[in-house]
Scaffold this active site. Structure first.
Site, short mmCIF file in Angstrom:
data_model
loop_
_atom_site.label_atom_id
_atom_site.label_comp_id
_atom_site.label_asym_id
_atom_site.label_seq_id
_atom_site.Cartn_x
_atom_site.Cartn_y
_atom_site.Cartn_z
N LYS A 77 54.30 -68.70 -86.62
CA LYS A 77 54.91 -67.99 -87.75
C LYS A 77 56.33 -68.48 -87.93
O LYS A 77 57.08 -68.64 -86.97
CB LYS A 77 54.90 -66.48 -87.46
CG LYS A 77 55.55 -65.59 -88.52
CD LYS A 77 57.05 -65.37 -88.31
CE LYS A 77 57.40 -64.79 -86.97
NZ LYS A 77 58.90 -64.68 -86.80
N ASP B 24 55.16 -57.69 -86.37
CA ASP B 24 54.66 -58.92 -87.00
C ASP B 24 53.16 -59.11 -86.84
O ASP B 24 52.60 -60.04 -87.43
CB ASP B 24 55.37 -60.15 -86.39
CG ASP B 24 56.78 -60.32 -86.91
OD1 ASP B 24 57.19 -59.56 -87.81
OD2 ASP B 24 57.48 -61.22 -86.39
#
Length: 270
Positions: A10, A130
């Site tokens: 990410k 997240d």
């Protein structure tokens, strides 16, 4: 049954911190993007859940029972156990959402083999802010703690990416604590490319104070003709985007020659 999932790295193409919340989290606006490489998880059906960690950063995960992969397995109902091998290719405490990406890969594994419960997003969010984004692993805007999803036009898919880390772990907590509390405004409007170009990472300066090597990495990346470059998340990994794989590969060779001790990974935006 043999399952394989990539835990896609990410990166935050922009990360605006708006305010501190009373619950201890921060109100964020971020443009999530994912690279087509990262950790790799493989699994087979077993009597009970089991985790084996291998790869260049396996030793950074000292306690398998405290690993977020184990927590993700425990969060999801299944008729069988899963014997999981985690190939840890991403550095830890690096701003790449490595643990969250690993958990996201577990959710996708379970979804493919058994399906997910209707409340899977809530279960994922309890593991980390997240994690829901990493289950999706597609470009989108995250609001609130990052778990609230807003669609965005992805006009950057396929762009060449270079990830670089000075091999210094930077825990997230101290970086957020060092943020100066100033609200510098919301994300720009437009497609992903406009947000990435005109946005910012509000955690860069507090992270650089904790880890000055980040500034060295960003300066080095700026000399490689990138389309853009920035620190990801709370650091210490930085990224550069390039208009072609050839330019990126030359950049990777240049940095490897100048800083052979730095970790790097090449890929493309999803």
């Amino acid at each position: 049954m043999h399952l394989t999932e990539t835990a896609y790295a990410k990166i935050n193409l922009a990360l605006h911190v708006r305010r501190r919340r009373e619950d201890g989290y921060h109100e964020l606006e971020t443009l999530f993007a994912f690279v087509d490489c990262g950790d790799v998880l493989t699994a087979r059906r077993a009597e009970k859940d089991r985790l084996t960690t291998v790869g260049p950063f396996a030793t950074a995960l000292a306690n398998p029972f405290d690993n977020i992969v184990t927590q993700a397995l425990s969060a999801l109902p299944r008729p069988d156990g899963l014997d999981v091998t985690l190939e840890k290719n991403l550095p830890v405490a690096a701003g790449l959402g490595g643990g969250s990406a690993d958990a996201g890969a577990v959710f996708r594994m379970v979804r493919g083999a058994y399906g997910l419960p209707d409340d899977w997003r809530e279960r994922a969010a309890r593991l980390g802010a997240d994690v829901p984004a990493c289950v999706d692993s597609d470009m989108h805007i995250g609001l609130g703690t990052g778990a609230q999803r807003v669609e965005v036009e992805n006009d950057m898919a396929g762009m060449a990416v270079l990830l670089v880390n000075p091999r210094v772990a930077v825990p997230t907590g101290p970086v957020f604590k060092a943020w100066d509390g100033a609200d510098r405004g919301s994300l720009p409007d437009g497609p992903a490319s406009a947000i990435a170009r005109d946005g910012r990472n509000d955690l860069r300066q507090p992270a650089v104070k904790i880890c000055p090597e980040i500034d060295t990495v960003l300066t080095s990346l700026s000399s490689t003709d990138p389309w853009m470059h920035e620190m990801s998340g709370s650091g210490a990994t930085c990224f550069a985007l390039y208009e072609s794989a050839e330019i990126r590969d030359r950049a990777a060779q240049k940095l490897a020659a100048e800083h052979s001790d730095w970790w790097q990974m090449k890929g493309f935006l999803r």
